[in-house]
Design an enzyme around this catalytic site. Structure first.
Site, PDB file in Angstrom:
ATOM      1  N   GLU A  13      -3.041  13.500   2.008  1.00 42.91           N
ATOM      2  CA  GLU A  13      -4.353  12.340   2.207  1.00 42.91           C
ATOM      3  C   GLU A  13      -4.739  13.878   3.286  1.00 42.91           C
ATOM      4  O   GLU A  13      -5.846  14.353   3.262  1.00 42.91           O
ATOM      5  CB  GLU A  13      -3.703  12.018   3.591  1.00 42.91           C
ATOM      6  CG  GLU A  13      -3.032  10.532   2.889  1.00 42.91           C
ATOM      7  CD  GLU A  13      -3.058   9.297   3.966  1.00 42.91           C
ATOM      8  OE1 GLU A  13      -2.630   9.006   5.402  1.00 42.91           O
ATOM      9  OE2 GLU A  13      -3.572   8.601   3.342  1.00 42.91           O
ATOM     10  N   HIS A  73       5.104  10.769   5.319  1.00 45.53           N
ATOM     11  CA  HIS A  73       5.003  10.710   6.545  1.00 45.53           C
ATOM     12  C   HIS A  73       5.965  10.009   7.275  1.00 45.53           C
ATOM     13  O   HIS A  73       6.373   8.512   6.645  1.00 45.53           O
ATOM     14  CB  HIS A  73       3.800   9.341   6.771  1.00 45.53           C
ATOM     15  CG  HIS A  73       2.678  10.165   6.468  1.00 45.53           C
ATOM     16  ND1 HIS A  73       1.238   9.229   6.245  1.00 45.53           N
ATOM     17  CD2 HIS A  73       2.191  11.321   6.061  1.00 45.53           C
ATOM     18  CE1 HIS A  73       0.355   9.942   6.007  1.00 45.53           C
ATOM     19  NE2 HIS A  73       0.861  10.986   5.863  1.00 45.53           N
ATOM     20  N   THR A 121      -3.753   5.853   9.151  1.00 51.56           N
ATOM     21  CA  THR A 121      -4.515   6.322   7.586  1.00 51.56           C
ATOM     22  C   THR A 121      -4.582   4.875   7.139  1.00 51.56           C
ATOM     23  O   THR A 121      -5.573   5.023   5.920  1.00 51.56           O
ATOM     24  CB  THR A 121      -3.907   7.690   6.755  1.00 51.56           C
ATOM     25  OG1 THR A 121      -2.838   6.964   5.984  1.00 51.56           O
ATOM     26  CG2 THR A 121      -3.315   8.473   7.912  1.00 51.56           C
ATOM     27  N   HIS A 137       0.341  -1.399  -0.115  1.00 49.14           N
ATOM     28  CA  HIS A 137      -0.230   0.143   0.192  1.00 49.14           C
ATOM     29  C   HIS A 137       1.089   1.153  -0.252  1.00 49.14           C
ATOM     30  O   HIS A 137       0.540   2.388   0.061  1.00 49.14           O
ATOM     31  CB  HIS A 137      -1.308   0.149   0.781  1.00 49.14           C
ATOM     32  CG  HIS A 137      -0.911  -0.192   2.785  1.00 49.14           C
ATOM     33  ND1 HIS A 137      -0.108  -1.607   3.198  1.00 49.14           N
ATOM     34  CD2 HIS A 137       0.336   0.157   3.278  1.00 49.14           C
ATOM     35  CE1 HIS A 137       0.076  -1.242   4.122  1.00 49.14           C
ATOM     36  NE2 HIS A 137       0.007  -0.061   4.545  1.00 49.14           N
ATOM     37  N   HIS A 166       7.120   6.787   4.919  1.00 49.84           N
ATOM     38  CA  HIS A 166       6.430   6.250   3.619  1.00 49.84           C
ATOM     39  C   HIS A 166       6.073   7.707   3.016  1.00 49.84           C
ATOM     40  O   HIS A 166       5.750   8.273   3.256  1.00 49.84           O
ATOM     41  CB  HIS A 166       5.369   5.113   4.014  1.00 49.84           C
ATOM     42  CG  HIS A 166       4.683   5.482   5.175  1.00 49.84           C
ATOM     43  ND1 HIS A 166       4.411   5.715   6.196  1.00 49.84           N
ATOM     44  CD2 HIS A 166       3.536   6.172   5.024  1.00 49.84           C
ATOM     45  CE1 HIS A 166       3.850   5.925   6.678  1.00 49.84           C
ATOM     46  NE2 HIS A 166       2.900   6.792   5.814  1.00 49.84           N
ATOM     47  N   HIS A 196       2.547   9.024   0.786  1.00 52.01           N
ATOM     48  CA  HIS A 196       1.152   8.691  -0.300  1.00 52.01           C
ATOM     49  C   HIS A 196       0.552   9.633  -1.361  1.00 52.01           C
ATOM     50  O   HIS A 196       1.557  10.631  -1.264  1.00 52.01           O
ATOM     51  CB  HIS A 196      -0.110   9.223   0.943  1.00 52.01           C
ATOM     52  CG  HIS A 196      -0.166   8.366   2.374  1.00 52.01           C
ATOM     53  ND1 HIS A 196      -0.907   7.467   2.301  1.00 52.01           N
ATOM     54  CD2 HIS A 196       0.352   8.431   3.112  1.00 52.01           C
ATOM     55  CE1 HIS A 196      -0.575   6.500   3.276  1.00 52.01           C
ATOM     56  NE2 HIS A 196      -0.128   7.517   3.442  1.00 52.01           N
TER      57      HIS A 196
HETATM   58  O1  LIG Z   1      -0.658   6.626   7.076  1.00 49.14           O
HETATM   59  S1  LIG Z   1      -0.185   6.940   8.513  1.00 49.14           S
HETATM   60  C1  LIG Z   1       0.852   5.441   9.523  1.00 49.14           C
HETATM   61  C2  LIG Z   1       1.276   5.793  10.698  1.00 49.14           C
HETATM   62  C3  LIG Z   1       1.646   4.826  10.942  1.00 49.14           C
HETATM   63  C4  LIG Z   1       1.910   3.566  10.724  1.00 49.14           C
HETATM   64  O2  LIG Z   1       2.792   2.719  11.369  1.00 49.14           O
HETATM   65  C5  LIG Z   1       1.790   2.951   9.658  1.00 49.14           C
HETATM   66  C6  LIG Z   1       0.771   4.702   8.510  1.00 49.14           C
HETATM   67  O3  LIG Z   1       0.204   4.654   7.179  1.00 49.14           O
HETATM   68 ZN   LIG Z   2       0.711   8.012   5.461  1.00 52.90          ZN
END
Ligand SMILES: OSc1ccc(O)cc1O
Ligand SMILES: [Zn+2]
Length: 261
Positions: free
Chosen positions: A106, A119, A199, A64, A94, A96
């Site tokens: 997001e 993020h 998210t 994802h 990571h 988005h």
């Molecule tokens: O998308 S925010 C987000 C924050 C922490 C995590 O371990 C995974 C996530 O996807």
């Molecule tokens: Zn994220």
């Protein structure tokens, strides 16, 4: 396994609540941030990012997003200050993003979305023994959100986009050492902060969000390379391009968004 968990055709955000009822909880993320409705809190100090000793390990396609993971045996790379009562250890970062020409952040600002959102995920190792334990605690995680806007090439992002061909398929991973995400920060660390969630499923309500006001600039060409990744694994016959892997804004449910200044 919630692969294809974003592609709206298959198992996208609208159906997550069936398996993850917390999807309809009171502190879900992302949200639409309306700057003039945020409260400026003079008690909210600056954030500090101590990333100089950080050790990246690998880069992986988890079905994802594309994730860079870090060693976190000690407080070698932490975020502290601002709304945080403890230092939080960097675990992974990571991204988005959207589809060609579509935006994919997001969080949104006054209803406007950016091209992409980075993020940086940190966990409270003072109060919790493992990331997994922290990920289910109300003050367990601190995620630094950075908007990406299209414009000129970003001078360091190529270090990530050049590695993406190695992790095209879901489940692929490759070495990615000595990358310091400090090079992905904008010049200002002014931020908004609020209590929210992951998210992506399991959508745990365990995140203290710190969203930077200033975006970083990356080129459409650099962003396009993220869209060469696939949601699908090498063994699957159909290939589904990894794009639009963002959750839309969720109800604020009375939460306060504070502004650093
Ligand atoms: O998308 S925010 C987000 C924050 C922490 C995590 O371990 C995974 C996530 O996807
Ligand atoms: Zn994220």
């Amino acid at each position: 396994d919630f692969s294809h968990s974003f592609c709206l055709v298959c198992q996208g955000p609208p159906v997550w609540h069936k398996n993850y009822p917390v999807a309809q909880g009171n502190r879900q993320s992302p949200i639409d941030i309306i700057p003039h409705q945020t409260s400026h809190d003079p008690g909210l100090g600056p954030i500090t990012l101590n990333y100089d000793q950080c050790t990246s390990i690998n880069i992986t396609n988890n079905g994802h997003s594309v994730v860079v993971e870090f060693e976190d045996p000690d407080d070698r790379s932490v975020i502290l200050g601002g709304p945080l009562d403890n230092p939080y250890r960097l675990k992974q970062f990571h991204f988005h993003w959207g589809g060609k020409g579509c935006h994919g952040s997001e969080h949104t600002v006054s209803g406007n979305s950016y091209a992409s959102e980075l993020h940086l995920v940190h966990w409270n190792a003072v109060k919790y023994k493992t990331f997994g334990e922290a990920a289910t605690a109300p003050d367990g995680l601190a995620v630094l959100g950075i908007f990406l806007e299209t414009g000129d090439d970003h001078r360091w992002l190529h270090m990530i986009t050049d590695a993406l061909y190695m992790v095209k398929f879901k489940g692929s991973v490759t070495d990615f050492k000595a990358f310091n995400p400090k090079c992905l920060l904008p010049s200002s660390l002014h931020y908004w902060t609020y209590l929210g969630s992951l998210t992506t499923p399991p959508l745990h309500e365990s995140v203290i969000w710190i969203v930077l006001k200033e975006p970083i600039i990356v080129s459409e060409k650099q962003l396009g390379k993220f869209r060469m990744l696939l949601f699908t694994g090498e063994e699957e016959d159909e290939r589904i391009r990894m794009e639009n892997n963002f959750r839309p804004p969720q109800p604020l449910k009375g939460r306060k968004v504070r502004s650093s200044n």
